[in-house]
Design a protein around this motif. Sequence first.
Motif, PDB file in Angstrom:
ATOM      1  N   ILE A  29      66.523  64.561  21.039  1.00  0.00           N
ATOM      2  CA  ILE A  29      67.178  65.168  22.298  1.00  0.00           C
ATOM      3  C   ILE A  29      66.441  66.155  23.020  1.00  0.00           C
ATOM      4  O   ILE A  29      66.161  66.160  24.354  1.00  0.00           O
ATOM      5  CB  ILE A  29      68.613  66.069  22.274  1.00  0.00           C
ATOM      6  CG1 ILE A  29      69.708  64.783  21.892  1.00  0.00           C
ATOM      7  CG2 ILE A  29      69.272  66.637  23.519  1.00  0.00           C
ATOM      8  CD1 ILE A  29      71.067  65.328  21.597  1.00  0.00           C
ATOM      9  N   GLU A  33      64.825  65.781  26.721  1.00  0.00           N
ATOM     10  CA  GLU A  33      65.256  66.616  27.715  1.00  0.00           C
ATOM     11  C   GLU A  33      64.115  67.678  28.513  1.00  0.00           C
ATOM     12  O   GLU A  33      63.907  68.000  29.791  1.00  0.00           O
ATOM     13  CB  GLU A  33      66.446  67.812  27.364  1.00  0.00           C
ATOM     14  CG  GLU A  33      67.794  67.124  27.150  1.00  0.00           C
ATOM     15  CD  GLU A  33      68.597  67.972  26.384  1.00  0.00           C
ATOM     16  OE1 GLU A  33      68.166  68.971  26.061  1.00  0.00           O
ATOM     17  OE2 GLU A  33      69.842  67.524  26.603  1.00  0.00           O
ATOM     18  N   GLU A  40      68.865  64.868  30.129  1.00  0.00           N
ATOM     19  CA  GLU A  40      70.144  64.631  29.580  1.00  0.00           C
ATOM     20  C   GLU A  40      70.896  63.414  29.394  1.00  0.00           C
ATOM     21  O   GLU A  40      71.279  62.867  28.666  1.00  0.00           O
ATOM     22  CB  GLU A  40      70.854  65.864  30.014  1.00  0.00           C
ATOM     23  CG  GLU A  40      72.388  66.356  29.390  1.00  0.00           C
ATOM     24  CD  GLU A  40      72.777  67.209  30.066  1.00  0.00           C
ATOM     25  OE1 GLU A  40      74.144  67.144  30.162  1.00  0.00           O
ATOM     26  OE2 GLU A  40      72.382  68.335  30.258  1.00  0.00           O
ATOM     27  N   ALA A  43      68.668  61.060  27.229  1.00  0.00           N
ATOM     28  CA  ALA A  43      69.128  61.166  26.020  1.00  0.00           C
ATOM     29  C   ALA A  43      70.747  60.512  25.683  1.00  0.00           C
ATOM     30  O   ALA A  43      70.697  60.045  24.573  1.00  0.00           O
ATOM     31  CB  ALA A  43      69.187  62.485  25.668  1.00  0.00           C
ATOM     32  N   SER A  44      71.439  60.765  26.594  1.00  0.00           N
ATOM     33  CA  SER A  44      72.719  60.053  26.376  1.00  0.00           C
ATOM     34  C   SER A  44      72.661  58.459  26.264  1.00  0.00           C
ATOM     35  O   SER A  44      73.223  58.014  25.496  1.00  0.00           O
ATOM     36  CB  SER A  44      73.685  60.800  27.199  1.00  0.00           C
ATOM     37  OG  SER A  44      74.929  59.839  27.431  1.00  0.00           O
TER      38      SER A  44
END
Length: 98
Positions: A29, A33, A40, A43-44
Amino acid sequence: ELQADPMFLGELLETFESADVRGSGLLRIRDVEAAFDNGELLASNLGLEKNDDEASYYDFISFHLGYRRSSVVLNWYDVSHGLAQWVPPSMLGGGGLQ
């Protein structure tokens, strides 16, 4: 995408390598980021939810080629006429047959 831009995979490789500051071949993560403006969200989308989750180069490429993760349900069926009840649960991924 690849037919329209033959250099696409090379550009993705460079992007991945620049984000992989640890040189492990895996992104976490904080790597994503730090490297991307929309880190963000990316990463999700890569399935990175916990700090120790990692995405490989193949996860990264697959996402950028349009593939998305989805849940899969695996159903087990006993076709052994009851003999599978004697198989150790550890051989069945930790779960037994019912």
